[in-house]
Write an enzyme that holds these catalytic residues in place. Structure first.
Site, short mmCIF file in Angstrom:
data_model
loop_
_atom_site.label_atom_id
_atom_site.label_comp_id
_atom_site.label_asym_id
_atom_site.label_seq_id
_atom_site.Cartn_x
_atom_site.Cartn_y
_atom_site.Cartn_z
N GLY A 156 0.81 -1.21 0.00
CA GLY A 156 0.00 0.00 0.00
C GLY A 156 0.84 1.26 0.00
CB ALA A 157 0.37 4.41 -0.55
CD GLU A 183 -2.48 8.74 5.59
OE1 GLU A 183 -2.22 7.69 4.96
OE2 GLU A 183 -3.20 8.77 6.60
CG HIS A 188 -6.77 6.60 -0.43
ND1 HIS A 188 -7.88 5.91 -0.02
CD2 HIS A 188 -5.98 6.71 0.66
CE1 HIS A 188 -7.77 5.63 1.27
NE2 HIS A 188 -6.61 6.10 1.72
CD GLU A 189 -2.22 6.90 0.48
OE1 GLU A 189 -2.04 7.56 1.52
OE2 GLU A 189 -2.74 5.77 0.47
CD GLU A 212 -7.06 5.54 6.04
OE1 GLU A 212 -7.31 5.58 4.83
OE2 GLU A 212 -5.93 5.79 6.51
ZN LIG Z 1 -5.72 6.09 3.63
#
Ligand SMILES: [Zn+2]
Length: 882
Positions: free
Chosen positions: A289-290, A292, A324-325, A347
């Protein structure tokens, strides 16, 4: 942060403190939950770290400007695996320092009570350089030229900043940070803020970054290594994409996306991105994933870089995950939840905003339709008794990590979309702008969001919204029509929808319905009490009360309305049809409607080519075929399923047509994959023909088609074909292509070859940066060899979960029973899971085991129903009544 992309299956400790529930109250620092006392708060950190790579340690020097709010002799903050020395308060030595790793706390005792006002705490410390992605960690990787490299990066959320430096590691303790790091002179360094100064000494550099704005510790970022960047400017913001040197050009698409998204969000939030720069960093391996981090977002490199072997799905992920990020830069970073019980504010919001942006900028992708599968997965979890509300109490580090699940992400996203649709997009946006302006550089609770939306709309938004965020589950709306002179009146009622345990209903929701009769525009109606009536168009027209599949609820129509909908099915709006298919399948799974009703709808699709609808049908038929394996009716069922989808597959052929949209290409692959699974000889033979050419010419199968075709070939592969693909995988230098090859090997049909596949998944062949895919490989193996996959997982669980230290308990409790339910009796799985987890995880284990038991019950109920359908259905004609 972002979870890894949800294919193929849906994709932490300390002492307990009991906390008061604060539902409905706006953010108040003193009332925010947490373990740290609020009497002493940090204002500014100056932190200098020297990572010693060979020794695996960190040497640090830290000075924190504090505000003492009430006289205190002790100062308490978080630390983990650190030893503090030379601890001074306003320059004078502390009288005692005690670090407790079990509680992740350090207590500094002063010679005399500190008075109210500003003071300085300073110390040196030693800590641990991590080898897994939590805190400051070392990542080893192999480049495409075969050379080995190392870099440093960080991953702090939720509670791992304390692994890099002692700090007030709870989100309400915002502070400014000035970070200094010493690393090899040739390395690039990236942090939240631009570099302020860099001094070279010998083979080393000491780099200091500009002081950050006020932010929580979990957003701190530091990456250092042999990196290079490409960059560009959006207004006052420098945007950069960083990658291991030599791969930075693979970030061109991401850079173009980031520019677009940043400009859109500056406008949407009505608040310009507040930092001087936004970097996005591709980390080889590292984590799934990532994350932020403010001004310095980190990504698993597979999610940010695109090469020659990337697919359209990869390209879509690059856009969607950035959307998203980057949304988090406002919602999460500029405005942060007060405590982890409101994690969904971060989220759910980023998931909804990111999907909206992806849909808006890429209409041909039909992005909201693609989100339907994830929403269905969340609805499945949420229709079990053991589910939890979106907002849930969080007492400690473990529970904070466990909050990152599909209820927080997908249900939260759907609920926000439903509210946006109900209030209207402009009104909703105005409410979001009010919220961001009111809470900028500070924290918030759900109540702050509801009051901003209420101010923008003039409606009591909180009253509607809390039904969805503070209670578990969701409703089933029943629609009963009556007719007078051709005009239909519908009577509406609700109760909780559960897949099992019907009768334990409970719950009541304010439900924003979107009613569409015939071809008219949808009309909003808030259903708040049972027995409400509404106009429902003409009696023979189709009718939906969840137009465009936006609502997070299910609907059951009376027989006459269902018959009208089935007759008109082929001509209904795509979203309306998808909602009907989803609901009808769920009602069949719950035993509340016949399987025949669902299959009748599915057959009414005809030659329509909407990809999500067909994906839903193919997946449902695939589930039934899987359940029917080993039964007498299996062959007949597989034949019936093939007959249902074959006309559409035939009309699509094998190769793209000029001007074809992405979802048509996706539909072709979905149908070929399922036809192959149902032993369609023609599809399997064509896949083998294409593979024969691929062996000598890798361009013979387009990257987009490789995942499907290679998996089809492996289903019936002999040892020679298996070894041919294995040799291709081993020799492949492109990691994206290599991951596809390994994934296909796991889908081999032959049991002896499957044993070999299991050994490959565990072997050193998988490069170090791809460690994180091992678990996915073993899960893929479970599709055809559940017992082997379970034994492989069970015997190597530590290694398979090591790359994901934060989520390992959640995966063990909830995903393992779902992934491996066919691999061992439920008692065996449960005993194994319980033995690995603390007692505190009992609710999560209950969720996982409820799913495992439910899937077994579902198989027992549906296998005979599928047999019965295949035995009596006039399926070959299509459109019969089943
Ligand atoms: Zn997130």
């Amino acid at each position: 942060m972002s979870m890894p992309p949800p294919r193929p299956a849906a994709p932490l400790l300390a002492a307990l403190t009991s906390l008061p529930a604060l539902a409905g109250a706006p953010f108040d620092f003193d009332a925010a939950p947490g373990r740290l006392p609020k009497s002493v708060v940090p204002l500014d950190y100056s932190l200098a770290v020297v990572p010693h790579i060979e020794a695996g340690t960190i040497a640090g020097a830290e000075s924190v400007r504090l505000r003492v709010r009430a006289p205190s002799r002790t100062i308490v903050f978080n630390s983990l695996n650190e030893r503090l020395t030379d601890v001074r308060f306003d320059g004078a030595p502390a009288s005692a320092v005690e670090s407790d790793d079990a509680r992740q706390l350090t207590t500094v005792t002063l010679a005399q009570a500190a008075g109210v006002g500003e003071h300085t705490l300073s110390f040196s410390y030693t800590g641990r350089l991590e080898t897994q992605p939590h805190g400051l960690f070392l990542q080893t990787y192999v480049s495409s030229d075969g050379s080995h490299g190392q870099l440093l990066s960080t991953k702090m959320e939720s509670t791992d900043a304390r692994r890099m430096f002692p700090c007030w590691d709870e989100p309400a303790f915002r502070s400014t940070f000035e970070l200094t790091v010493t690393v090899p002179a040739a390395w690039a360094t990236v942090s939240n803020m631009p570099v302020a100064r860099r001094e070279l000494h010998g083979g080393e550099q000491t780099t200091t970054f500009e002081r950050s704005p006020s932010m929580p510790s979990y957003l701190i970022e530091l990456t250092a290594g042999d990196l290079a960047a490409i960059g560009s400017r959006v207004g006052a913001t420098e945007v950069g994409i960083w990658a291991v040197r030599g791969r930075e050009r693979d970030g061109e698409v991401a850079l173009a996306d980031a520019r677009l998204i940043l400009a859109d969000y500056n406008e949407y939030f009505g608040y310009a991105f507040p930092l001087p720069k936004l970097d996005e960093i591709a980390i080889p391996g590292g984590f799934a994933g990532a994350m932020e981090n403010w001004g310095a977002i980190t990504y698993n490199d597979q999610l940010l870089l695109l090469g020659a072997s990337s697919t359209l799905a990869d390209r879509q992920t690059v856009f969607a995950i950035q959307a998203h990020e980057i949304a988090h830069q406002w919602n999460g970073d500029l405005v942060t939840m007060g405590w982890w019980d409101d994690l969904w504010l971060n989220e759910s919001f980023a998931a909804w905003r990111g999907a909206s942006e992806t849909d808006r900028r890429n209409p041909a992708w039909k992005w909201w339709e693609r989100q339907d599968a994830a929403r269905e997965s969340a609805m499945r979890s949420d229709s079990r008794l053991s589910t939890h509300p979106i907002q849930q109490p969080v007492a400690d580090e473990l529970q904070a990590a466990n909050a990152f699940d599909e209820i927080t992400y997908e249900k939260g996203q759907s609920v926000l979309r439903m509210l946006e649709s109900y209030l209207g997009p402009e009104v909703f946006r105005d409410g979001v702008r009010r919220y961001v302006h009111a809470r900028a550089l500070s924290n918030a609770t759900a109540a702050d969001l509801w009051s901003a939306l209420a101010a923008a709309s003039g409606q009591d938004v909180g009253q509607v919204a809390r039904d969805w965020t503070e209670q578990p589950g969701f409703p089933l709306v029943s629609v009963v029509a009556s007719c007078a002179r051709g005009a239909r009146t519908i009577t509406l009622a609700q109760r909780r929808f559960l897949l099992q345990a019907a009768g334990q209903d409970g719950g009541h929701w304010s439900i924003p319905l979107r009613i569409r009769a015939g071809g008219e525009a949808p009309r909003a109606q808030l259903l708040s009490r049972d027995g409400e009536q509404s106009a429902g168009g003409r009696c023979n027209e189709p009718l939906t009360v969840n137009a465009d599949a936006i609502g997070f609820y299910r609907v059951r129509y009376d027989e006459a309305t269902l018959a009208a909908n089935t007759r008109a099915f082929g001509a209904m709006a795509d979203g309306d049809r998808i909602a009907l298919l989803d609901d009808s399948w769920a009602l069949a799974l719950a035993g509340q409607q016949s399987l025949g009703s669902y299959l009748t709808l599915a057959s009414a699709m005809g030659k329509d080519r909407d990809s999500r609808a067909w994906e839903q049908i193919a997946a449902s038929l695939g589930t039934l075929e899987h359940y029917a394996r080993g039964s007498r009716g299996h062959a007949a069922f597989a034949a019936a399923a093939r007959a249902l989808v074959r006309p559409v597959a035939d009309s699509l052929g094998w190769d793209p047509k000029p001007g074809e949209t992405p979802d048509v290409a996706r539909l072709r692959r979905t149908l070929h994959a399922e036809l192959g699974a149902w032993d369609d000889r023609q599809v399997l033979a064509e896949a083998r023909r294409r593979f024969a050419r691929f062996v000598t010419d890798r361009s013979a199968i387009r990257p987009d088609d490789q995942e499907t075709i290679l998996a089809l070939v492996m289903r019936s592969a002999d040892a020679a074909s298996f070894e041919r693909l294995h040799a291709i995988a081993r020799a492949e230098t492109d990691e994206t292509a290599q991951r596809r090859d390994y994934a296909a090997l796991m889908q081999v049909g032959d049991p002896a070859l499957a044993g070999q596949a299991a050994r490959i998944a565990l072997s050193e062949e998988i490069p170090p940066q791809a460690d994180a895919i091992r678990l996915r490989l073993v899960v893929l193996l479970a599709g055809r060899h559940p017992e082997l996959a379970w034994r492989t997982f069970r015997d190597h669980a530590d290694a398979l979960l090591a790359h994901n230290p934060k989520y390992a308990p959640l995966i063990t409790a909830q995903r393992v029973p779902e992934y491996f339910w066919e691999g061992a009796p439920p008692e065996e799985i449960e005993a194994w899971v319980r033995a690995r987890l603390p007692a505190e995880m009992a609710p999560n284990i209950a969720r996982g085991m409820e799913t495992a038991h439910a899937l077994r019950a579902e198989r027992a109920a549906l296998a005979p129903a599928a047999d019965a359908w295949a035995a009596q259905a006039p399926w070959h004609g299509g459109g019969g009544r089943w």
